[in-house]
Design a protein around this motif. Sequence first.
Motif, short mmCIF file in Angstrom:
data_model
loop_
_atom_site.label_atom_id
_atom_site.label_comp_id
_atom_site.label_asym_id
_atom_site.label_seq_id
_atom_site.Cartn_x
_atom_site.Cartn_y
_atom_site.Cartn_z
N PHE A 1 0.87 -1.18 0.00
CA PHE A 1 0.00 0.00 0.00
C PHE A 1 0.91 1.23 0.00
O PHE A 1 1.61 1.48 0.98
CB PHE A 1 -0.89 -0.02 1.24
CG PHE A 1 -2.11 0.83 1.14
CD1 PHE A 1 -3.10 0.56 0.22
CD2 PHE A 1 -2.28 1.92 1.98
CE1 PHE A 1 -4.24 1.35 0.13
CE2 PHE A 1 -3.41 2.71 1.91
CZ PHE A 1 -4.39 2.42 0.98
N LEU A 2 0.93 1.95 -1.11
CA LEU A 2 1.78 3.13 -1.24
C LEU A 2 1.08 4.30 -0.55
O LEU A 2 0.03 4.76 -0.99
CB LEU A 2 2.04 3.44 -2.71
CG LEU A 2 2.89 4.67 -3.03
CD1 LEU A 2 4.27 4.57 -2.41
CD2 LEU A 2 2.99 4.87 -4.54
N GLU A 3 1.68 4.80 0.54
CA GLU A 3 1.01 5.80 1.36
C GLU A 3 1.53 7.21 1.17
O GLU A 3 0.81 8.17 1.43
CB GLU A 3 1.11 5.41 2.84
CG GLU A 3 0.36 4.12 3.16
CD GLU A 3 0.21 3.88 4.64
OE1 GLU A 3 0.76 4.67 5.43
OE2 GLU A 3 -0.46 2.90 5.01
N ASN B 1 10.84 -4.53 -7.76
CA ASN B 1 9.50 -4.23 -7.28
C ASN B 1 8.77 -5.48 -6.78
O ASN B 1 7.58 -5.64 -6.98
CB ASN B 1 8.68 -3.53 -8.37
CG ASN B 1 8.41 -4.42 -9.56
OD1 ASN B 1 9.13 -5.40 -9.79
ND2 ASN B 1 7.40 -4.10 -10.33
N TRP B 2 9.52 -6.35 -6.13
CA TRP B 2 8.91 -7.50 -5.47
C TRP B 2 9.78 -7.91 -4.29
O TRP B 2 10.96 -7.60 -4.22
CB TRP B 2 8.70 -8.67 -6.43
CG TRP B 2 9.93 -9.14 -7.14
CD1 TRP B 2 10.45 -8.66 -8.30
CD2 TRP B 2 10.81 -10.21 -6.74
NE1 TRP B 2 11.58 -9.34 -8.65
CE2 TRP B 2 11.83 -10.30 -7.71
CE3 TRP B 2 10.82 -11.08 -5.66
CZ2 TRP B 2 12.85 -11.23 -7.63
CZ3 TRP B 2 11.85 -12.02 -5.57
CH2 TRP B 2 12.84 -12.09 -6.56
N ILE B 3 9.14 -8.60 -3.35
CA ILE B 3 9.76 -9.01 -2.10
C ILE B 3 9.62 -10.52 -1.96
O ILE B 3 8.54 -11.07 -2.23
CB ILE B 3 9.09 -8.30 -0.91
CG1 ILE B 3 9.34 -6.79 -0.98
CG2 ILE B 3 9.57 -8.87 0.42
CD1 ILE B 3 8.48 -6.00 -0.02
N GLN C 1 5.90 -14.62 -2.47
CA GLN C 1 6.40 -13.34 -2.95
C GLN C 1 5.32 -12.27 -2.84
O GLN C 1 4.12 -12.57 -2.86
CB GLN C 1 6.87 -13.44 -4.40
CG GLN C 1 8.15 -14.25 -4.57
CD GLN C 1 8.64 -14.24 -6.00
OE1 GLN C 1 7.92 -13.85 -6.92
NE2 GLN C 1 9.88 -14.67 -6.21
N LEU C 2 5.75 -11.03 -2.71
CA LEU C 2 4.87 -9.87 -2.63
C LEU C 2 5.34 -8.82 -3.63
O LEU C 2 6.54 -8.65 -3.83
CB LEU C 2 4.89 -9.27 -1.22
CG LEU C 2 4.48 -10.20 -0.08
CD1 LEU C 2 4.97 -9.64 1.26
CD2 LEU C 2 2.97 -10.40 -0.06
N THR C 3 4.40 -8.13 -4.25
CA THR C 3 4.76 -7.10 -5.22
C THR C 3 4.66 -5.71 -4.58
O THR C 3 3.89 -5.48 -3.65
CB THR C 3 3.84 -7.15 -6.44
OG1 THR C 3 2.47 -6.99 -6.03
CG2 THR C 3 3.99 -8.47 -7.17
N THR C 4 5.47 -4.79 -5.09
CA THR C 4 5.47 -3.40 -4.64
C THR C 4 5.35 -2.49 -5.86
O THR C 4 5.53 -2.92 -7.00
CB THR C 4 6.76 -3.06 -3.88
OG1 THR C 4 7.89 -3.33 -4.72
CG2 THR C 4 6.88 -3.91 -2.61
N TYR C 5 5.08 -1.21 -5.61
CA TYR C 5 4.96 -0.26 -6.71
C TYR C 5 6.32 0.26 -7.16
O TYR C 5 6.52 0.57 -8.33
CB TYR C 5 4.07 0.91 -6.29
CG TYR C 5 2.62 0.54 -6.18
CD1 TYR C 5 1.88 0.24 -7.32
CD2 TYR C 5 1.99 0.47 -4.95
CE1 TYR C 5 0.55 -0.12 -7.23
CE2 TYR C 5 0.66 0.11 -4.85
CZ TYR C 5 -0.06 -0.18 -5.99
OH TYR C 5 -1.37 -0.54 -5.90
N GLY C 6 7.26 0.39 -6.24
CA GLY C 6 8.57 0.90 -6.57
C GLY C 6 9.64 -0.15 -6.32
O GLY C 6 9.38 -1.23 -5.78
N ASN C 7 10.86 0.16 -6.73
CA ASN C 7 11.99 -0.72 -6.45
C ASN C 7 12.44 -0.52 -5.01
O ASN C 7 12.75 0.60 -4.59
CB ASN C 7 13.13 -0.43 -7.41
CG ASN C 7 12.77 -0.79 -8.85
OD1 ASN C 7 11.93 -1.66 -9.09
ND2 ASN C 7 13.39 -0.12 -9.80
N VAL C 8 12.50 -1.59 -4.27
CA VAL C 8 12.73 -1.54 -2.82
C VAL C 8 14.16 -1.10 -2.52
O VAL C 8 15.12 -1.67 -3.03
CB VAL C 8 12.45 -2.90 -2.17
CG1 VAL C 8 12.77 -2.87 -0.68
CG2 VAL C 8 10.99 -3.31 -2.41
N GLU C 9 14.28 -0.09 -1.66
CA GLU C 9 15.58 0.38 -1.20
C GLU C 9 15.89 -0.13 0.21
O GLU C 9 17.01 -0.52 0.50
CB GLU C 9 15.62 1.92 -1.20
CG GLU C 9 15.66 2.53 -2.58
CD GLU C 9 17.00 2.30 -3.26
OE1 GLU C 9 18.04 2.66 -2.68
OE2 GLU C 9 17.00 1.75 -4.38
#
Length: 516
Positions: free
Chosen positions: A209-211, A461-463, A476-484
Amino acid sequence: MNRVFAIILTLTIVFLLPLQVSAQKSKFPDVTQFHGEIELLTSRGVITGFNDGTFRPKANITRADAIIMLMRELKIPLNEVRNPNFKDLKPGDRGYSEIAMAVQLEIVSGKPGNIFDPKGTLTRGEMAKILAITYDLGGIFPYGFPDVAFEHWTFPYISALAANNITVGFNDGRFQPGLPITREHFSVFMARIVNPDLRPYNPKVADSFLEAMFAMEIIDYVAHPTDSIIFLLDAQENAIIAFNHETYDADYIQLKLPAEKIAYANGKLYATQLTGVRSPFIKDEDMRGAFAVIDATTMTLERIINIKLDPFDIAADDNGVVYISSGSAQWTSVQSFNSVTGEVLSTQGIRHRSYLAMHPDQNRLYSINTDSSPRTMRVYSINEGKLGPEIRSPYHGDYSLNQDIAITPDGKYIINSRGHFFRSTVTPSADMRYVATLDQTYSSIAFDVEYGEFYTSNKQNWIQAYDYITLRPIYQLTTYGNVEKMFYQNDILVIFSKVKLGNSPRTFIGIEKIYY
């Protein structure tokens, strides 16, 4: 700092959600699609239809009918309402009590000229605002409708509905915020909020969830051990920010000298302070530097301690002892300091530009060199703030290592982003012994030791989630951005990622969350 820390909460979406026809039929003869959504609201007493038994799904919904439906669904008592004093709405009019309560709850407001226009149509943009406010919806979907400008007032509300997989677009990709919304589409949006099972599958909606999004250049992160606070070192402003990711409150302190690394212990923040240029050819006696001591609660500077060391990395313990590795002079030293007096408590040998990791028990300090090959880990015992002689890893090049070192929260393992796990123990003969290697490398890792899981990502963009006991991948989980960077705090996986807004060339720091 207001510019740097401005939270961007207004984005758009570009995806389309397919029209879904439920197998459950509505009692209304003129309803041909969205049977499940309309039947849900009918069963809850939100929809009653017209006297002739029809629902009239294609008719535009009036502003009064939309508010009546909302108040029915919320089941808010209407026996005590304040008169909103609209010129075109008086007690006894249809929808008067519902509209008055909605105004009282600050869900809606009137139009210019002190009117409400109860029989007027509701636009799609107005719908997005009303539903987002009513159901306290937040979140960002980092795409864009071509017909909704970034500055458009509907941005935060459309984005919130999209982030929750509720809103839809048209086949040409537009959202059309100024178009009147029909009775069936308003019902669909409301039903999808009330019952998430009605929300359609969309592959563009991430698991996170991109907050929020920030314009910062974060070069170091430190998590508070108990509170929902993460301390961020912003290189653009040379400032440390105390960021509460639950309330989104933030406080900061700007430093005069360049800072590269920060550490937290027992209510204090410690930051390296550079006073010169690093060089492998500088002699130990010629090095100069400093570290800052900051009250982490008030974010105020307590003191600057000047040291005869070029600081590279920093660690600290609860007794106010600071441990700093040198960034110059090749074979140099790591020292421990009294953070009040600045007294040097101990000095031990180390390779310059070595990273440090404090064990959770605070009885030993691990390091890894970064400028030579093969990289080697070391450990130093700690006794009342004094470092013992180094003990080197039993391996010399057997396991290739990246330029990082960390300790798991329970103190059992030393980990490196190549995916290697090594044992961490006070027994010298067993310390730093190899345990296992993950199936892939990572750039960030976070642990939920209590429930036996941990999470890695490699700037994608995945975990990947793992079982902490077996170290096997499980999902696995997806994200909107590339994880830093990731942190697990209070049943929330907090993710700092690099995100772009639609086709914008600029990259922002996104705050994404996965709630457990």
